[in-house]
Each structure stands twice: as structure tokens, then as C-alpha cells.
Scaffold this active site. Structure first.
Site, mmCIF file in Angstrom:
data_model
loop_
_atom_site.group_PDB
_atom_site.id
_atom_site.type_symbol
_atom_site.label_atom_id
_atom_site.label_comp_id
_atom_site.label_asym_id
_atom_site.label_seq_id
_atom_site.Cartn_x
_atom_site.Cartn_y
_atom_site.Cartn_z
ATOM 1 N N GLY A 51 0.771 -1.233 0.000
ATOM 2 C CA GLY A 51 0.000 0.000 0.000
ATOM 3 C C GLY A 51 0.805 1.286 0.000
ATOM 4 N N MET A 111 -3.610 -7.114 -7.600
ATOM 5 C CA MET A 111 -3.063 -8.257 -8.325
ATOM 6 C C MET A 111 -4.127 -9.228 -8.812
ATOM 7 S SD MET A 111 -0.111 -7.239 -8.424
ATOM 8 C CE MET A 111 0.874 -8.547 -9.095
ATOM 9 N N ARG A 112 -5.166 -8.670 -9.396
ATOM 10 C CA ARG A 112 -6.217 -9.488 -10.007
ATOM 11 C C ARG A 112 -6.553 -8.961 -11.381
ATOM 12 N NH1 ARG A 112 -7.487 -13.818 -7.877
ATOM 13 N NH2 ARG A 112 -6.540 -13.959 -5.844
ATOM 14 N N LEU A 165 -8.861 -7.844 -14.138
ATOM 15 C CA LEU A 165 -10.213 -7.302 -14.141
ATOM 16 C C LEU A 165 -10.947 -7.731 -15.415
ATOM 17 C CD1 LEU A 165 -9.324 -3.745 -12.853
ATOM 18 C CD2 LEU A 165 -10.746 -5.393 -11.658
ATOM 19 N N ASN A 210 -3.712 2.303 -14.109
ATOM 20 C CA ASN A 210 -2.855 1.392 -13.360
ATOM 21 C C ASN A 210 -1.422 1.895 -13.444
ATOM 22 O OD1 ASN A 210 -2.042 -1.067 -12.000
ATOM 23 N ND2 ASN A 210 -1.262 -1.792 -13.969
ATOM 24 N N HIS A 227 2.430 0.437 -13.469
ATOM 25 C CA HIS A 227 3.144 -0.821 -13.672
ATOM 26 C C HIS A 227 4.642 -0.544 -13.555
ATOM 27 C CE1 HIS A 227 3.734 -4.922 -15.050
ATOM 28 N NE2 HIS A 227 4.664 -4.472 -15.852
HETATM 29 N N1 LIG Z 1 -7.983 -6.180 -17.278
HETATM 30 C C1 LIG Z 1 -6.896 -5.787 -16.610
HETATM 31 N N2 LIG Z 1 -6.769 -6.096 -15.299
HETATM 32 C C2 LIG Z 1 -5.647 -5.695 -14.625
HETATM 33 C C3 LIG Z 1 -4.620 -4.977 -15.292
HETATM 34 C C4 LIG Z 1 -4.794 -4.666 -16.673
HETATM 35 O O1 LIG Z 1 -3.935 -4.014 -17.297
HETATM 36 N N3 LIG Z 1 -5.938 -5.086 -17.280
HETATM 37 N N4 LIG Z 1 -3.455 -4.635 -14.601
HETATM 38 C C5 LIG Z 1 -3.230 -5.455 -13.426
HETATM 39 C C6 LIG Z 1 -2.039 -5.232 -12.578
HETATM 40 N N5 LIG Z 1 -1.054 -6.299 -12.841
HETATM 41 C C7 LIG Z 1 0.147 -5.822 -13.300
HETATM 42 O O2 LIG Z 1 0.288 -4.598 -13.539
HETATM 43 C C8 LIG Z 1 -1.309 -7.699 -12.671
HETATM 44 C C9 LIG Z 1 -2.333 -8.128 -11.847
HETATM 45 C C10 LIG Z 1 -2.598 -9.502 -11.692
HETATM 46 C C11 LIG Z 1 -1.844 -10.463 -12.313
HETATM 47 C C12 LIG Z 1 -2.195 -11.906 -12.102
HETATM 48 O O3 LIG Z 1 -1.659 -12.789 -12.769
HETATM 49 N N6 LIG Z 1 -3.121 -12.175 -11.164
HETATM 50 C C13 LIG Z 1 -3.649 -13.549 -10.887
HETATM 51 C C14 LIG Z 1 -3.777 -13.813 -9.399
HETATM 52 C C15 LIG Z 1 -2.484 -13.555 -8.694
HETATM 53 C C16 LIG Z 1 -2.676 -13.768 -7.172
HETATM 54 O O4 LIG Z 1 -3.616 -14.487 -6.771
HETATM 55 O O5 LIG Z 1 -1.877 -13.193 -6.429
HETATM 56 C C17 LIG Z 1 -5.059 -13.660 -11.439
HETATM 57 O O6 LIG Z 1 -5.715 -12.597 -11.608
HETATM 58 O O7 LIG Z 1 -5.476 -14.803 -11.618
HETATM 59 C C18 LIG Z 1 -0.793 -10.046 -13.125
HETATM 60 C C19 LIG Z 1 -0.528 -8.683 -13.303
HETATM 61 C C20 LIG Z 1 -4.462 -5.415 -12.532
HETATM 62 N N7 LIG Z 1 -5.520 -5.990 -13.290
HETATM 63 N N1 GAR Z 2 1.541 -5.864 -12.137
HETATM 64 C C1 GAR Z 2 1.158 -4.888 -11.152
HETATM 65 C C2 GAR Z 2 2.311 -4.515 -10.278
HETATM 66 O O1 GAR Z 2 3.318 -5.202 -10.241
HETATM 67 N N2 GAR Z 2 2.137 -3.414 -9.548
HETATM 68 C C3 GAR Z 2 3.146 -2.972 -8.630
HETATM 69 O O2 GAR Z 2 2.854 -3.445 -7.331
HETATM 70 C C4 GAR Z 2 3.510 -2.573 -6.409
HETATM 71 C C5 GAR Z 2 2.546 -2.253 -5.305
HETATM 72 O O3 GAR Z 2 3.233 -1.629 -4.265
HETATM 73 P P1 GAR Z 2 2.387 -0.948 -3.058
HETATM 74 O O4 GAR Z 2 1.394 -1.992 -2.598
HETATM 75 O O5 GAR Z 2 3.447 -0.619 -2.030
HETATM 76 O O6 GAR Z 2 1.705 0.267 -3.630
HETATM 77 C C6 GAR Z 2 3.904 -1.306 -7.176
HETATM 78 O O7 GAR Z 2 5.295 -1.298 -7.413
HETATM 79 C C7 GAR Z 2 3.171 -1.467 -8.494
HETATM 80 O O8 GAR Z 2 3.853 -0.892 -9.599
#
Ligand SMILES: Nc1nc2c(c(=O)[nH]1)N[C@@H](CN(C=O)c1ccc(C(=O)N[C@@H](CCC(=O)O)C(=O)O)cc1)CN2
Ligand code: GAR
Length: 205
Positions: free
Chosen positions: A15, A93-94, A96, A110, A112
Site C-alpha cells: 500500500g 493483483m487481479r 479485471l 494502473n 506498472h
Molecule cells: N484487465 C486488466 N486487469 C488488470 C490490469 C490490466 O492491465 N488489465 N493490470 C493489473 C495489474 N497487474 C500488473 O500490472 C497484474 C495483476 C494480476 C496479475 C495476475 O496474474 N493475477 C492472478 C492472481 C495472482 C494472485 O492471486 O496473487 C489472477 O488474476 O489470476 C498479473 C498482473 C491489474 N488488473
Molecule cells: N503488475 C502490477 C504490479 O506489479 N504493480 C506494482 O505493485 C507494487 C505495489 O506496491 P504498493 O502496494 O506498495 O503500492 C507497485 O510497485 C506497483 O507498480
């Protein structure tokens, strides 16, 4: 006096980006109010950060739902209730689905931790480190149905030097995020961001 621009932050972990947004909102520099934290992990440190910041949290357990669309429909109702203007993903980390992506098209962003399209997905910093690039960075982008494939809003480069370790690189990336991301949210709050196809432009007024 127009009502404040209202943002919801989605997070799953530490966070630090949420904290930056909440602090900037409180100081007035964000030009927006953080009205909700959405989190998929009840024990994530970000939930405690929200409590201390006086920001309401909506915490859910994805395992309690048969489909992603089911929990996203409930999240959508929470966002509507609060008249959210912008959805800000910050370590959420899900993946959408169209339930939220279509409803907030052009109003969901978002951050990244790489210079997209390089190193999409999870562990982007580790991917860049393992690849041995000399320049990486961060990307703020619109969220679309793909993974990290939405139109790019802003980027900031971060150099990897011979003195760096993975830890020092992660620290530099997080510092860059905490500087750039609130600036981008503030631009949205001022209505300065325009999207035409995949081209994003920032206007002075
Ligand atoms: N439709 C979209 N959803 C999300 C995006 C996006 O660009 N389009 N960005 C992500 C953030 N992200 C990286 O930037 C990211 C989030 C989640 C995953 C992933 O593989 N998640 C798994 C579960 C992982 C877990 O349980 O910890 C899943 O969803 O099955 C990869 C990259 C946010 N969403
Ligand atoms: N693929 C998405 C991803 O990797 N996002 C990354 O998760 C971290 C969250 O940190 P925080 O919980 O301390 O804000 C951040 O570094 C963000 O760029």
C-alpha cells in the site's frame, strides 16, 4: 464550489502507492478525495493503512465467489454508491473483467513497474533485473481488457547502474511511482487528460 473529484484505490499488498495518494489527498495537493480502498486480501498492510487514514475499505475474498464477474459486480455497486470518478489500481493483483473495465472505460488507470510494453504481468522488476536491461522504469496506463496493454498515459525511466542490487532497484522504482502517480491523478482531477484511440495527451487547461 464543485464537489471534490472522487477516486477509489484498488490494492492487494503493502500500500505505499495508496499511502501516497491518501497523504496527497489530505495535504490538498492531489485535488481529489480517496473515498474507498478495494482490496482482495484481508490481511494486506494496505487495509491498516486505510484504517489509519480514515478511508473506508471494501475487502473481499475472491475464493468466496464462483466467478470474477460476481465479485466485480459487487465492487461496481460500491463504486456507484460513492460516485467514484476514477479507479486507481495500485498493486491490485487481479485481472479485471469487462464488468469493471467497460463500466470504467477511460476512468480506470494502473501503475506498472516497467516501461511497457516491456515486462508486463507479475514481477516486472525481477523480469527487468534478470534480463539485464540498463534502463527500466514505470508506466501509468489506462486499463483495458488485456493485461497491461492499455494506452500509455505517462512513463518515467529508471537507470540500473553497476552499483544497484535488486533491492536498490525496487526502491528506485517505488520512489518514481510515488512521485509520478499522484501527479497523473491530479491531472485527471483537473480534466487535463485526453484519450483518442491509443494516443493520450495532457493539456494545460
Ligand atoms: N484487465 C486488466 N486487469 C488488470 C490490469 C490490466 O492491465 N488489465 N493490470 C493489473 C495489474 N497487474 C500488473 O500490472 C497484474 C495483476 C494480476 C496479475 C495476475 O496474474 N493475477 C492472478 C492472481 C495472482 C494472485 O492471486 O496473487 C489472477 O488474476 O489470476 C498479473 C498482473 C491489474 N488488473
Ligand atoms: N503488475 C502490477 C504490479 O506489479 N504493480 C506494482 O505493485 C507494487 C505495489 O506496491 P504498493 O502496494 O506498495 O503500492 C507497485 O510497485 C506497483 O507498480
Amino acid at each position: 464550489m464543485s464537489s471534490p473529484y472522487r477516486i477509489a484505490v484498488f490494492a492487494s499488498g503493502q500500500g505505499s502507492n495508496f499511502q501516497t495518494m491518501a497523504d496527497a489527498s489530505l495535504s490538498g495537493s492531489l485535488g481529489a478525495e480517496v473515498v474507498l480502498l478495494v482490496c482482495d486480501k484481508s490481511q494486506a498492510p494496505v487495509v491498516e493503512r486505510a484504517r489509519k487514514a480514515g478511508v473506508e475499505s471494501y475487502v473481499f475474498d475472491p475464493k468466496a465467489y464462483a466467478r470474477r464477474e460476481d465479485y466485480e459486480a459487487e465492487i461496481a455497486a460500491e463504486l456507484e454508491k460513492r460516485n467514484v470518478d476514477l479507479v486507481v489500481l495500485a498493486g491490485y493483483m487481479r485481472l479485471l473483467t469487462s464488468v469493471l473495465v467497460e463500466r470504467y472505460a477511460g476512468r480506470m488507470i494502473n501503475v506498472h513497474p516497467s516501461l511497457l510494453p516491456a515486462f508486463p504481468g507479475k514481477n516486472a522488476i525481477g523480469q527487468a533485473w534478470d534480463y539485464g536491461v540498463k534502463l527500466t522504469g514505470i508506466t501509468v496506463h489506462f486499463v483495458d481488457g488485456g493485461m497491461d496493454s492499455g494506452p500509455v498515459i505517462a512513463q518515467q525511466a529508471v537507470e540500473i547502474t553497476s552499483e544497484d542490487t535488486l533491492d536498490s532497484l525496487e526502491s528506485k522504482i517505488h520512489q518514481a511511482e510515488q512521485q509520478l502517480y499522484p501527479q497523473v491523478v491530479s491531472m485527471f482531477a483537473k480534466g487535463l487528460v485526453r484519450l483518442e484511440g491509443r494516443q493520450v495527451s495532457i493539456h494545460n487547461k
